[in-house]
Design a protein around this motif. Structure first.
Motif, PDB file in Angstrom:
ATOM      1  N   MET A 283      36.101 -33.594  22.472  1.00 18.33           N
ATOM      2  CA  MET A 283      37.421 -32.970  22.498  1.00 18.33           C
ATOM      3  C   MET A 283      38.062 -33.063  21.105  1.00 18.33           C
ATOM      4  O   MET A 283      38.667 -34.071  20.738  1.00 18.33           O
ATOM      5  CB  MET A 283      38.292 -33.665  23.557  1.00 18.33           C
ATOM      6  CG  MET A 283      39.600 -32.949  23.794  1.00 18.33           C
ATOM      7  SD  MET A 283      40.379 -33.435  25.341  1.00 18.33           S
ATOM      8  CE  MET A 283      41.085 -34.998  24.868  1.00 18.33           C
ATOM      9  N   PRO A 284      37.899 -31.996  20.308  1.00 18.03           N
ATOM     10  CA  PRO A 284      38.424 -32.013  18.939  1.00 18.03           C
ATOM     11  C   PRO A 284      39.932 -32.231  18.883  1.00 18.03           C
ATOM     12  O   PRO A 284      40.675 -31.659  19.682  1.00 18.03           O
ATOM     13  CB  PRO A 284      38.078 -30.622  18.410  1.00 18.03           C
ATOM     14  CG  PRO A 284      36.925 -30.175  19.239  1.00 18.03           C
ATOM     15  CD  PRO A 284      37.157 -30.760  20.596  1.00 18.03           C
ATOM     16  N   ALA A 285      40.361 -33.060  17.907  1.00 18.74           N
ATOM     17  CA  ALA A 285      41.799 -33.219  17.657  1.00 18.74           C
ATOM     18  C   ALA A 285      42.207 -32.347  16.463  1.00 18.74           C
ATOM     19  O   ALA A 285      43.337 -31.891  16.381  1.00 18.74           O
ATOM     20  CB  ALA A 285      42.125 -34.674  17.370  1.00 18.74           C
ATOM     21  N   GLN A 286      41.303 -32.167  15.529  1.00 17.29           N
ATOM     22  CA  GLN A 286      41.472 -31.364  14.298  1.00 17.29           C
ATOM     23  C   GLN A 286      42.370 -32.031  13.252  1.00 17.29           C
ATOM     24  O   GLN A 286      42.103 -31.922  12.060  1.00 17.29           O
ATOM     25  CB  GLN A 286      41.974 -29.933  14.569  1.00 17.29           C
ATOM     26  CG  GLN A 286      41.225 -29.153  15.645  1.00 17.29           C
ATOM     27  CD  GLN A 286      39.755 -28.882  15.359  1.00 17.29           C
ATOM     28  OE1 GLN A 286      39.217 -29.310  14.354  1.00 17.29           O
ATOM     29  NE2 GLN A 286      39.093 -28.175  16.259  1.00 17.29           N
ATOM     30  N   SER A 287      43.446 -32.696  13.676  1.00 17.60           N
ATOM     31  CA  SER A 287      44.311 -33.399  12.717  1.00 17.60           C
ATOM     32  C   SER A 287      45.119 -34.453  13.479  1.00 17.60           C
ATOM     33  O   SER A 287      45.273 -34.354  14.702  1.00 17.60           O
ATOM     34  CB  SER A 287      45.260 -32.405  12.044  1.00 17.60           C
ATOM     35  OG  SER A 287      46.238 -33.113  11.284  1.00 17.60           O
ATOM     36  N   ASP A 324      36.328 -33.432  16.529  1.00 13.02           N
ATOM     37  CA  ASP A 324      36.176 -32.620  15.304  1.00 13.02           C
ATOM     38  C   ASP A 324      37.476 -32.726  14.516  1.00 13.02           C
ATOM     39  O   ASP A 324      38.558 -32.803  15.117  1.00 13.02           O
ATOM     40  CB  ASP A 324      36.033 -31.124  15.624  1.00 13.02           C
ATOM     41  CG  ASP A 324      34.753 -30.754  16.323  1.00 13.02           C
ATOM     42  OD1 ASP A 324      33.948 -31.655  16.612  1.00 13.02           O
ATOM     43  OD2 ASP A 324      34.563 -29.547  16.583  1.00 13.02           O
ATOM     44  N   PHE A 325      37.355 -32.649  13.192  1.00 12.26           N
ATOM     45  CA  PHE A 325      38.539 -32.646  12.321  1.00 12.26           C
ATOM     46  C   PHE A 325      38.366 -31.638  11.198  1.00 12.26           C
ATOM     47  O   PHE A 325      37.249 -31.401  10.737  1.00 12.26           O
ATOM     48  CB  PHE A 325      38.766 -34.044  11.710  1.00 12.26           C
ATOM     49  CG  PHE A 325      39.255 -35.012  12.739  1.00 12.26           C
ATOM     50  CD1 PHE A 325      40.604 -35.136  12.999  1.00 12.26           C
ATOM     51  CD2 PHE A 325      38.349 -35.735  13.492  1.00 12.26           C
ATOM     52  CE1 PHE A 325      41.051 -35.982  14.001  1.00 12.26           C
ATOM     53  CE2 PHE A 325      38.786 -36.580  14.491  1.00 12.26           C
ATOM     54  CZ  PHE A 325      40.141 -36.708  14.745  1.00 12.26           C
ATOM     55  N   ILE A 326      39.485 -31.087  10.783  1.00 21.41           N
ATOM     56  CA  ILE A 326      39.493 -30.253   9.582  1.00 21.41           C
ATOM     57  C   ILE A 326      40.355 -30.972   8.555  1.00 21.41           C
ATOM     58  O   ILE A 326      41.511 -31.304   8.852  1.00 21.41           O
ATOM     59  CB  ILE A 326      40.079 -28.856   9.874  1.00 21.41           C
ATOM     60  CG1 ILE A 326      39.191 -28.120  10.895  1.00 21.41           C
ATOM     61  CG2 ILE A 326      40.222 -28.046   8.589  1.00 21.41           C
ATOM     62  CD1 ILE A 326      39.724 -26.764  11.316  1.00 21.41           C
ATOM     63  N   ALA A 339      47.830 -39.755   8.569  1.00 22.55           N
ATOM     64  CA  ALA A 339      48.051 -39.684  10.030  1.00 22.55           C
ATOM     65  C   ALA A 339      46.730 -39.377  10.742  1.00 22.55           C
ATOM     66  O   ALA A 339      46.474 -39.863  11.850  1.00 22.55           O
ATOM     67  CB  ALA A 339      49.103 -38.621  10.340  1.00 22.55           C
ATOM     68  N   THR A 340      45.895 -38.580  10.096  1.00 21.01           N
ATOM     69  CA  THR A 340      44.574 -38.278  10.684  1.00 21.01           C
ATOM     70  C   THR A 340      43.710 -39.539  10.700  1.00 21.01           C
ATOM     71  O   THR A 340      43.044 -39.834  11.693  1.00 21.01           O
ATOM     72  CB  THR A 340      43.883 -37.142   9.897  1.00 21.01           C
ATOM     73  OG1 THR A 340      44.712 -35.985   9.982  1.00 21.01           O
ATOM     74  CG2 THR A 340      42.512 -36.815  10.450  1.00 21.01           C
ATOM     75  N   VAL A 341      43.744 -40.280   9.591  1.00 21.53           N
ATOM     76  CA  VAL A 341      42.977 -41.531   9.525  1.00 21.53           C
ATOM     77  C   VAL A 341      43.445 -42.460  10.661  1.00 21.53           C
ATOM     78  O   VAL A 341      42.627 -43.043  11.379  1.00 21.53           O
ATOM     79  CB  VAL A 341      43.140 -42.206   8.140  1.00 21.53           C
ATOM     80  CG1 VAL A 341      42.536 -43.606   8.140  1.00 21.53           C
ATOM     81  CG2 VAL A 341      42.522 -41.338   7.050  1.00 21.53           C
ATOM     82  N   ALA A 352      32.465 -38.226  14.895  1.00 15.62           N
ATOM     83  CA  ALA A 352      33.403 -37.126  14.653  1.00 15.62           C
ATOM     84  C   ALA A 352      32.767 -36.173  13.635  1.00 15.62           C
ATOM     85  O   ALA A 352      32.154 -36.616  12.671  1.00 15.62           O
ATOM     86  CB  ALA A 352      34.720 -37.663  14.131  1.00 15.62           C
ATOM     87  N   PHE A 353      32.891 -34.893  13.918  1.00 18.75           N
ATOM     88  CA  PHE A 353      32.425 -33.877  12.978  1.00 18.75           C
ATOM     89  C   PHE A 353      33.608 -33.545  12.082  1.00 18.75           C
ATOM     90  O   PHE A 353      34.686 -33.214  12.575  1.00 18.75           O
ATOM     91  CB  PHE A 353      31.944 -32.631  13.719  1.00 18.75           C
ATOM     92  CG  PHE A 353      30.829 -32.925  14.685  1.00 18.75           C
ATOM     93  CD1 PHE A 353      29.512 -33.003  14.249  1.00 18.75           C
ATOM     94  CD2 PHE A 353      31.086 -33.142  16.034  1.00 18.75           C
ATOM     95  CE1 PHE A 353      28.469 -33.291  15.132  1.00 18.75           C
ATOM     96  CE2 PHE A 353      30.067 -33.437  16.933  1.00 18.75           C
ATOM     97  CZ  PHE A 353      28.760 -33.505  16.477  1.00 18.75           C
ATOM     98  N   ILE A 354      33.401 -33.661  10.785  1.00 20.93           N
ATOM     99  CA  ILE A 354      34.526 -33.469   9.868  1.00 20.93           C
ATOM    100  C   ILE A 354      34.224 -32.292   8.938  1.00 20.93           C
ATOM    101  O   ILE A 354      33.149 -32.239   8.326  1.00 20.93           O
ATOM    102  CB  ILE A 354      34.776 -34.762   9.062  1.00 20.93           C
ATOM    103  CG1 ILE A 354      35.066 -35.900  10.059  1.00 20.93           C
ATOM    104  CG2 ILE A 354      35.951 -34.591   8.097  1.00 20.93           C
ATOM    105  CD1 ILE A 354      34.979 -37.277   9.460  1.00 20.93           C
ATOM    106  N   PHE A 355      35.160 -31.357   8.887  1.00 21.51           N
ATOM    107  CA  PHE A 355      34.950 -30.147   8.096  1.00 21.51           C
ATOM    108  C   PHE A 355      36.054 -29.983   7.071  1.00 21.51           C
ATOM    109  O   PHE A 355      37.205 -30.343   7.325  1.00 21.51           O
ATOM    110  CB  PHE A 355      34.942 -28.916   9.009  1.00 21.51           C
ATOM    111  CG  PHE A 355      33.975 -29.026  10.145  1.00 21.51           C
ATOM    112  CD1 PHE A 355      32.613 -28.845   9.930  1.00 21.51           C
ATOM    113  CD2 PHE A 355      34.409 -29.342  11.426  1.00 21.51           C
ATOM    114  CE1 PHE A 355      31.703 -28.969  10.977  1.00 21.51           C
ATOM    115  CE2 PHE A 355      33.511 -29.469  12.474  1.00 21.51           C
ATOM    116  CZ  PHE A 355      32.160 -29.279  12.248  1.00 21.51           C
TER     117      PHE A 355
END
Ligand code: 5AD
Ligand code: SF4
Length: 468
Positions: A283-287, A324-326, A339-341, A352-355
């Motif tokens: 379940m991606p959070a993205q940020s 997932d994160f962008i 805040a993402t960290v 986590a997949f990080i883009f």
């Protein structure tokens, strides 16, 4: 008799697939349809009469890889002008006739047009002309006939992916209506459409009869699956429940989930109560910054996202979570990144997949926002987040030391990294129900079956063990 079957020898097709699981599934459907029509398949471009490339548009880098592959094919075509090159998938839909202008390309076919693929290839081979099949008004609901063709194509050919024995994907919904501001998917895969539950269940039964043990249900936002049938509205929880009753299917998964509140508890409850539903949530959070989440048009805050994870863990105590994160979205400051960290530290993902943010033409982020974060900063944030996550993955993997896990064996591992047994058996790779990768030595014949493995070593993303 069909054109291909009437030929002395069937033309050979080489397929190359880029991108996500949706694309893998499309590649499997197309391969199966073309085999049925009498085409041969080859692993070598040299022996192919037709090269088909299934493409991804989600980041610019993915498109560049395809373009460089096309450059290579253009070179090959200088000495083999009869070679047919077809481009299917998201890039085909996004670029359409512009792609057809590429010297190497003979045919272009978008994701919603794949039922036509056999006819297009046959015509291109026969008539040596360029062919284009893309959906003109991709955001409009497809005409009934086209939907029916897609549905037929999907259920008739949904049984052909031998790449991992014993496993198969089943699409439960097409398209996406979410319009996250950075994302190209709604513009290349069209509006969200849930497939009829009867067709899905029928398909899973067929797969079970063919020996499939694990089915992964696919959707861009798979947990928003919704299908009205008479008085009942089917949700993903209902689908999982019905699929759990199918004999022969032992593991069920679903990807990718969006942090929606609707149906969330129901889905977690099926996971908790059915031993067949794997305890895994992607379940991606993205940020982790509310300001960036708003700019991304994600309809939740960091806190409400974390609340969902808490609920998931309360209902399914052993659940494994992936995200997932962008990084480097327009306007992302050091504070936003921090805040993402923080969110990653609290979420305790398995992985986590990080883009790095990649502007995609036609999306609202690209239309309205400047790509302000320097590539060096994106790179730095990417690495930093990976390091934070790696530490968590490492800590979580330690829990497995000395324990026995059940894995579905996928086959030979790519690299022989650790040889715990010094016997003749090759190194195999398998996955636990929580999606942990497990490497161990054993006979290749185990591929597609379940095995018990005792874990004796770990690295952040991989468990190493021996057959119990
Ligand atoms: N730039 C970078 N990453 C993206 N993703 C989607 N669109 C973009 C983009 N424009 C990422 C998201 C999504 C995953 C499949 O790809 O994290 O969850
Ligand atoms: Fe893209 Fe958002 Fe839809 Fe996922 S939910 S496919 S990120 S628009």
């Amino acid at each position: 008799m069909p054109y291909i079957k009437a030929l002395m020898s069937a033309p050979s097709i080489h397929v190359r697939s880029f991108g996500c699981q949706m694309n893998k599934l499309d590649t499997a459907l197309v391969t199966s349809a073309l085999k049925e029509a009498g085409y041969d398949f080859t692993d070598s471009v040299k022996q192919a009469d037709v090269v088909l490339i299934n493409t991804c548009s989600v980041r610019e880098h993915a498109e560049q890889r395809v373009l460089s592959h096309l450059g290579h094919l253009k070179h090959i075509k200088k000495s083999r002008p009869n070679l047919i090159v077809g481009v299917i998938g998201c890039m085909a839909q996004r670029l359409g006739d512009k792609l057809l202008e590429h010297e190497a390309v003979n045919l272009v076919c978008g994701p919603a047009e794949i039922p036509q693929i056999e006819q297009l290839i046959t015509e291109t081979l026969k008539e040596k002309k360029k062919s284009l099949a893309v959906t003109e008004k991709i955001r409009q609901k497809a005409p009934e006939q086209q939907s029916q063709e897609l549905e037929q194509f999907e259920s008739a050919y949904g049984i052909e992916d031998k790449s991992i024995p014993g496993q198969a994907y089943v699409r439960v919904m097409r398209g996406c209506n979410n319009f996250c501001s950075y994302c190209v998917v709604p513009y290349v895969r069209g509006p969200e459409v849930s497939r009829p539950p009867d067709a899905i269940i029928e398909q899973i039964k067929k797969l079970a009869d063919l020996g499939v043990k694990q089915v992964t249900l696919l959707g861009q936002t798979v947990n928003s699956y919704k299908y009205k049938q008479g008085a009942k509205t089917w949700s993903l929880a209902d689908l999982l429940h019905a699929a759990s009753d199918i004999e022969g299917i032992e593991w069920l998964r679903f990807v990718t989930s969006y942090p929606f509140k609707e149906f969330f508890d129901d889905i977690m409850q099926v996971m908790a109560s059915s031993p067949k539903v794997c305890e895994y949530l992607h379940m991606p959070a993205q940020s982790g910054s509310d300001k960036i989440l708003r700019a991304m048009n994600r309809n939740y805050s960091a806190d409400s996202y974390l609340e969902l994870l808490e609920r998931a863990r309360a209902i399914v105590p052993g659940i494994t979570i992936a995200g997932d994160f962008i990084v480097g979205f327009p306007g992302e400051t050091d504070e936003d990144f921090q805040a993402t960290v923080d969110l990653v530290k609290k979420a305790r993902y398995k992985n986590a997949f990080i883009f790095k943010y990649s502007p995609r033409p036609g999306t609202t982020a690209d239309n309205r926002l400047q790509d302000t974060v320097d590539i060096e900063v994106k790179q730095k944030r990417n690495l930093e987040l990976l390091t934070v996550q790696e530490k968590i993955s490492d800590e979580l993997s330690r829990d497995f030391l000395g324990k026995q896990v059940k894995v579905l064996v996928e086959g030979l591992s790519k690299k022989s990294r650790v040889n715990l047994d010094k016997d003749e058996n090759p190194q195999l790779i398998g996955r636990t129900s929580g999606d942990w990768i497990v490497v161990f030595n054993g006979p290749e014949s185990l591929a597609g079956t379940f095995a018990a493995v005792k874990i004796e070593g770990i690295s952040p993303l991989t468990l190493f063990g021996r057959l119990a």
